[in-house]
Write a protein that holds these residues in place. Structure first.
Motif, short mmCIF file in Angstrom:
data_model
loop_
_atom_site.label_atom_id
_atom_site.label_comp_id
_atom_site.label_asym_id
_atom_site.label_seq_id
_atom_site.Cartn_x
_atom_site.Cartn_y
_atom_site.Cartn_z
N THR A 195 118.24 70.58 79.27
CA THR A 195 119.29 70.41 80.56
C THR A 195 120.99 69.92 80.31
OG1 THR A 195 118.75 69.69 82.57
CG2 THR A 195 117.66 67.71 81.17
N GLY A 196 120.64 69.10 81.85
CA GLY A 196 122.05 68.63 81.53
C GLY A 196 122.07 67.09 81.96
N GLU A 197 121.54 66.53 82.40
CA GLU A 197 121.71 64.59 82.86
C GLU A 197 119.72 64.52 82.36
OE1 GLU A 197 122.87 63.87 86.88
OE2 GLU A 197 124.09 65.94 86.69
N ILE A 198 119.84 63.31 82.03
CA ILE A 198 118.57 62.64 81.86
C ILE A 198 118.69 61.27 82.68
CG2 ILE A 198 120.03 60.91 80.27
CD1 ILE A 198 116.76 60.91 78.94
N SER A 199 118.07 61.01 83.53
CA SER A 199 117.66 60.07 84.22
C SER A 199 116.25 59.29 83.38
CB SER A 199 116.80 60.03 85.59
OG SER A 199 117.74 61.24 86.36
N GLU A 200 115.81 58.01 84.24
CA GLU A 200 115.47 56.58 83.07
C GLU A 200 114.40 56.83 83.15
OE1 GLU A 200 112.84 52.71 83.00
OE2 GLU A 200 112.97 54.61 84.70
N PRO A 201 113.52 57.68 84.25
CA PRO A 201 111.91 58.40 83.54
C PRO A 201 111.73 58.25 82.40
CG PRO A 201 111.83 58.06 86.27
CD PRO A 201 113.84 57.72 85.56
N GLN A 202 112.70 59.35 82.37
CA GLN A 202 112.66 61.08 81.48
C GLN A 202 112.62 60.24 80.05
OE1 GLN A 202 115.19 61.97 83.86
NE2 GLN A 202 113.28 62.25 85.33
N ALA A 203 113.22 58.91 79.96
CA ALA A 203 112.89 58.52 78.50
C ALA A 203 111.84 57.62 78.30
CB ALA A 203 114.58 57.28 78.45
N HIS A 204 111.18 57.28 78.83
CA HIS A 204 110.15 56.88 78.54
C HIS A 204 108.80 58.17 78.57
CE1 HIS A 204 110.89 52.92 79.50
NE2 HIS A 204 111.65 53.00 80.50
N LEU A 205 108.95 59.24 79.58
CA LEU A 205 108.11 60.09 79.30
C LEU A 205 108.53 60.85 77.61
CD1 LEU A 205 108.24 62.45 82.45
CD2 LEU A 205 106.20 60.68 81.30
N GLY A 210 106.49 62.78 73.15
CA GLY A 210 106.46 63.40 71.70
C GLY A 210 107.02 64.94 71.94
N VAL A 211 107.57 64.75 73.60
CA VAL A 211 108.35 66.06 73.70
C VAL A 211 109.99 65.60 74.22
CG1 VAL A 211 109.18 67.93 75.33
CG2 VAL A 211 106.55 67.13 74.86
N ALA A 212 110.32 65.98 73.33
CA ALA A 212 112.17 66.06 72.74
C ALA A 212 113.25 66.50 74.20
CB ALA A 212 113.09 66.81 71.89
N PHE A 213 113.42 64.96 74.59
CA PHE A 213 114.23 65.60 76.00
C PHE A 213 115.98 65.59 75.45
CE2 PHE A 213 116.51 65.28 79.86
CZ PHE A 213 115.91 65.09 80.65
N LEU A 214 116.41 66.32 76.05
CA LEU A 214 117.97 66.86 75.72
C LEU A 214 119.03 67.32 76.48
CD1 LEU A 214 116.39 67.98 72.64
CD2 LEU A 214 118.35 69.27 72.24
N ALA A 215 119.36 65.98 76.82
CA ALA A 215 120.33 65.84 78.03
C ALA A 215 122.03 66.24 77.36
CB ALA A 215 120.81 64.57 78.62
N CYS A 216 122.62 67.31 77.28
CA CYS A 216 124.06 68.46 76.82
C CYS A 216 124.81 67.89 78.38
CB CYS A 216 123.41 69.50 76.60
SG CYS A 216 122.89 70.46 77.96
N GLY A 217 125.37 67.42 79.18
CA GLY A 217 126.18 67.66 80.44
C GLY A 217 125.50 67.91 81.01
#
Length: 250
Positions: A195-205, A210-217
């Motif tokens: 997705t474009g953005e990440i907020s604080e809770p998503q890093a912990h999730l 084990g599901v990678a979160f990619l914030a690309c702007g």
């Protein structure tokens, strides 16, 4: 050449904005007084885009992020006055489509980003079916390798949190500020979410599941739908089209 009414009808027929619950009005946001020979597309109706469209002698502007949003101050002052003054002084029509442009299965931001990254769409998920799910054209050996690929294609640094050393075989994606879709993406059984953005809770999730979160702007992920739509409708109506990129680090 066409008129603004015909252009708006063509855009509405493609995107069907009445089907969406959105954060602002979709369609014609500012009415000009010109016949449309040149349609300029861009991501956001910023003053820089409006000024560039004026310099290109555009008759209409098509954007993803328009001028008016639910809950904003309704007074026409400051930056809003400046943008409207430029549009009205030059008779330029402004069209904006938010969620309908994210969702279109071929011309939308999600469809275009998936195509660009080599993802094969197999389904939709999340509120109003805005999220896309599928698989990369070939599995990536790990989440970081996928992040490197996304960064290379989009030309900007990608924040990658979580994931594992296992191959990425199934992905979900939703452009812009869709970090709130992460839990719904996890429920799809994916290995990574883009997705474009990440907020604080998503890093912990991401670390815990084990599901990678990619914030690309936000901007970087949403700069492909508007030119795809603009080019398509321009060809339909026999008018010219030009995409103008206004750099945005967000």
């Amino acid at each position: 050449m066409t008129d603004a009414k015909t252009l708006g009808q063509a855009l509405d027929a493609l995107l069907q904005p009445d089907k969406f619950r959105d954060y602002g009005p979709n369609g014609l946001q500012v009415e000009g007084d010109r016949e449309v020979k040149l349609l300029v597309s861009g991501v956001t109706a910023s003053r820089a885009l409006i000024e560039a469209a004026i310099a290109a002698n555009a008759d209409a502007i098509l954007v993803h992020h328009g001028l008016f949003w639910r809950g904003q101050d309704g007074r026409v002052t400051g930056w809003m006055r400046d943008r409207l003054r430029l549009l009205l002084a030059h008779g330029i029509h402004l069209f904006a489509y938010h969620l309908p442009l994210d969702a279109h299965p071929e011309l939308g931001n999600n469809a275009q980003l998936g195509r660009l990254l080599g993802f094969q769409t197999s389904g939709r998920f999340g509120e109003q079916d805005l999220g896309f799910v599928g698989a990369p054209s070939a599995p990536w050996s790990c989440a970081q390798h996928l992040a490197d690929h996304v960064a290379g294609v989009l030309g900007r640094q990608v924040t990658c949190v979580g994931g594992s050393d296992q191959a990425v075989r199934r992905v979900a994606w939703c452009t812009g500020g869709a970090q709130g879709y992460f839990e719904a993406a996890i429920a799809q059984g994916v290995d990574a979410f883009v997705t474009g953005e990440i907020s604080e809770p998503q890093a912990h999730l991401a670390r815990e599941t084990g599901v990678a979160f990619l914030a690309c702007g936000h901007h970087a992920s949403e700069r492909y739908g508007a030119p795809a739509l603009g080019g398509h409708v321009a060809q339909m109506l026999g008018i010219e089209h030009q995409f103008i990129e206004i750099d945005n680090p967000a």
